[in-house]
Scaffold this motif. Structure first.
Motif, short mmCIF file in Angstrom:
data_model
loop_
_atom_site.label_atom_id
_atom_site.label_comp_id
_atom_site.label_asym_id
_atom_site.label_seq_id
_atom_site.Cartn_x
_atom_site.Cartn_y
_atom_site.Cartn_z
N THR A 262 0.87 -1.07 -0.18
CA THR A 262 -0.03 0.09 -0.23
C THR A 262 0.90 1.25 0.02
N LEU A 263 1.85 1.44 0.92
CA LEU A 263 2.78 2.47 0.80
C LEU A 263 3.70 2.65 -0.31
N SER A 264 4.10 1.53 -0.87
CA SER A 264 5.05 1.64 -2.01
C SER A 264 4.28 2.08 -2.95
N ALA A 265 2.98 1.61 -3.27
CA ALA A 265 2.24 2.02 -4.56
C ALA A 265 1.72 3.77 -4.29
N ALA A 266 1.63 3.98 -2.99
CA ALA A 266 1.03 5.47 -3.20
C ALA A 266 2.01 6.40 -2.65
N THR A 267 3.12 6.16 -2.13
CA THR A 267 4.25 7.17 -1.69
C THR A 267 5.49 6.89 -2.23
N THR A 268 6.41 7.77 -2.04
CA THR A 268 7.69 7.53 -2.49
C THR A 268 8.68 8.41 -1.55
N LEU A 269 9.76 7.72 -1.05
CA LEU A 269 10.58 8.41 -0.04
C LEU A 269 11.37 9.41 -0.98
N ASP A 270 11.20 10.65 -0.29
CA ASP A 270 12.13 11.85 -0.75
C ASP A 270 13.45 11.95 -0.33
N ALA A 271 13.49 11.69 0.97
CA ALA A 271 14.65 11.79 1.84
C ALA A 271 14.54 11.24 3.31
N VAL A 272 15.75 10.65 3.67
CA VAL A 272 15.74 10.37 5.04
C VAL A 272 16.70 11.39 5.51
N VAL A 273 16.20 12.34 6.44
CA VAL A 273 16.95 13.52 7.15
C VAL A 273 17.23 13.07 8.29
N THR A 274 18.79 13.41 8.75
CA THR A 274 19.05 12.99 10.26
C THR A 274 19.57 14.27 10.63
N VAL A 275 19.28 14.86 11.76
CA VAL A 275 19.75 16.13 12.49
C VAL A 275 20.98 15.59 13.47
N VAL A 276 21.87 16.27 13.22
CA VAL A 276 23.22 15.78 13.93
C VAL A 276 23.66 17.03 14.98
N ASP A 277 23.53 16.67 16.39
CA ASP A 277 23.79 17.72 17.30
C ASP A 277 25.32 17.74 17.39
N ALA A 278 25.88 19.07 16.86
CA ALA A 278 27.38 19.36 17.11
C ALA A 278 27.75 19.29 18.47
N THR A 279 27.15 19.69 19.46
CA THR A 279 27.56 19.67 20.60
C THR A 279 27.71 18.43 21.42
N HIS A 280 27.00 17.36 20.74
CA HIS A 280 26.94 16.03 21.58
C HIS A 280 27.33 14.65 20.51
N ILE A 281 27.64 15.01 19.26
CA ILE A 281 27.68 13.93 18.69
C ILE A 281 28.91 13.04 19.07
N ASP A 282 29.92 13.40 19.34
CA ASP A 282 31.12 12.41 19.88
C ASP A 282 30.52 11.67 21.25
N ARG A 283 29.72 12.18 22.01
CA ARG A 283 29.20 11.47 23.29
C ARG A 283 28.24 10.22 22.58
N TRP A 284 27.32 10.63 21.58
CA TRP A 284 26.41 9.90 21.04
C TRP A 284 27.13 8.60 20.57
N LEU A 285 28.11 9.05 19.78
CA LEU A 285 28.73 7.85 18.82
C LEU A 285 29.57 6.88 19.98
N ALA A 286 29.99 7.58 20.85
CA ALA A 286 30.76 6.54 21.85
C ALA A 286 29.93 5.81 22.46
N ASP A 287 28.65 5.72 22.76
CA ASP A 287 27.66 4.93 23.43
C ASP A 287 27.51 3.49 22.87
N GLN A 288 28.18 2.76 23.30
CA GLN A 288 28.08 1.30 22.76
C GLN A 288 27.01 0.33 23.77
#
Length: 332
Positions: free
Chosen positions: A115-141
């Protein structure tokens, strides 16, 4: 339905507190978003972000009580199916996911579901990256997989936020970090929540081949698990809060629990204050300001959400209950 008639969909991701709702509100000011439907998904039963979306003509829909990438994916398909069968014309759909969402199962829904593939099309996947915390987020395993890294890896567009809060030279460092994960991504900058809407909407940036390079099993059944140590604590309080006492408590709580506190946000009803008070925080960083006035017939209820590890829900609710006007009189 031919491709030219399909409704474009933008998926807006980004880790907790990165600035997704701020960017969404700016996009809604653009003429590019006219006649859009907005779907807001939150981790927890209380929807703070949906209350802060300022669209006027757009239809705002909510999916709560889970992460859109797994436990409520059926709700996502059902919600969009109802939108498409309604009488109101919809030119585009924008989905703001919870900060804990892995984009892969969301992408899969639009590609695999008939149903979704017939009626919609993905335009973009947009990710907001926090410049103040990105290193901390990526270090969290701790979860075994890093959600922030997954969000960047599947992004067609990465919007770097909060550049006004970091020093010179940080942009180049953050962009290098992003491109080390996803060399193909388009990078857009955002200062004080402002970005070029035309670089995000109607860009036709989604490329399934790139996604399959990242996740070859994308079109098959995906197994996806979250860090079960992360919980959401929701608080509703119908009695007005004593503002000075609440903010003293909040600052102490954040300082004590900052490392485990991934996100906090709330809409507050303060005693003797005609406006809603809005606050949000990431780890030990807090920001708050007055919002719009309470409407005459609007229930003046405080709604607060804490997301993190090792949070004591009962204790948090009890302590906040003591910070109401009634609670303050009992303490006195």
């Amino acid at each position: 339905m031919v491709a030219s008639q399909k409704i474009p969909v933008t998926v807006l991701t980004g880790f907790l507190g990165s600035g997704k709702t701020t960017l969404l509100n700016q996009l809604l000011e653009s003429g590019l978003m006219a006649d859009s439907a907005v779907i807001v998904n939150e981790f927890g039963a209380i929807s703070i972000d949906a209350e802060l979306v300022v669209g006027v003509d757009e239809e705002i829909l909510q999916i709560n009580n889970g992460c859109i990438c797994c436990t409520v994916r059926t709700d996502l398909v059902t919600t969009i199916t109802k939108l498409l069968s309604g009488t109101r014309p919809i030119r585009r759909i924008l989905i703001e996911t919870t900060g804990l969402a892995d984009p892969a199962p969301i992408i899969q829904s639009f590609v695999v579901d008939e149903t979704l593939s017939a009626a919609t099309t993905l335009d973009a996947v947009v990710t907001v990256v926090d410049a103040t915390h990105i290193d901390r987020w990526l270090a969290d395993q701790s979860a075994g997989e890093n959600v922030a890294a997954e969000q960047i890896a599947f992004a067609d567009i990465a919007v770097i936020s909060k550049l006004d809060l970091v020093g010179e030279g940080c942009l180049a460092k953050v962009e290098a970090t992003i491109r080390a994960i996803n060399p193909m991504v388009r990078v857009v900058t955002s200062v004080e929540g402002r970005a070029n809407a035309a670089s995000i909407i109607d860009v036709k940036a989604f490329d399934l081949k790139n996604c399959l390079t990242i996740e070859p099993l994308l079109l098959s059944d995906l197994e996806h698990e979250h860090d079960l140590s992360v919980i959401s604590v929701e608080v509703r309080e119908e009695r007005p809060l004593d503002g000075p006492r609440f903010f003293r408590w909040l600052n102490g709580f954040v300082q004590k629990n900052g490392e485990g506190l991934l996100r906090c946000k709330g809409i507050l009803s303060l005693a003797s204050e005609p406006r809603r008070w809005v606050f949000h925080g990431v780890h030990m960083t807090l920001d708050g300001r007055p919002g719009r006035p309470w409407a005459p017939n609007e229930p003046r209820t405080s709604a607060i959400v804490f997301i993190g590890r090792s949070l004591e829900a009962a204790r948090i609710r009890d302590e906040i209950a003591e910070l109401t006007e009634q609670g303050a009189s009992l303490v006195a």
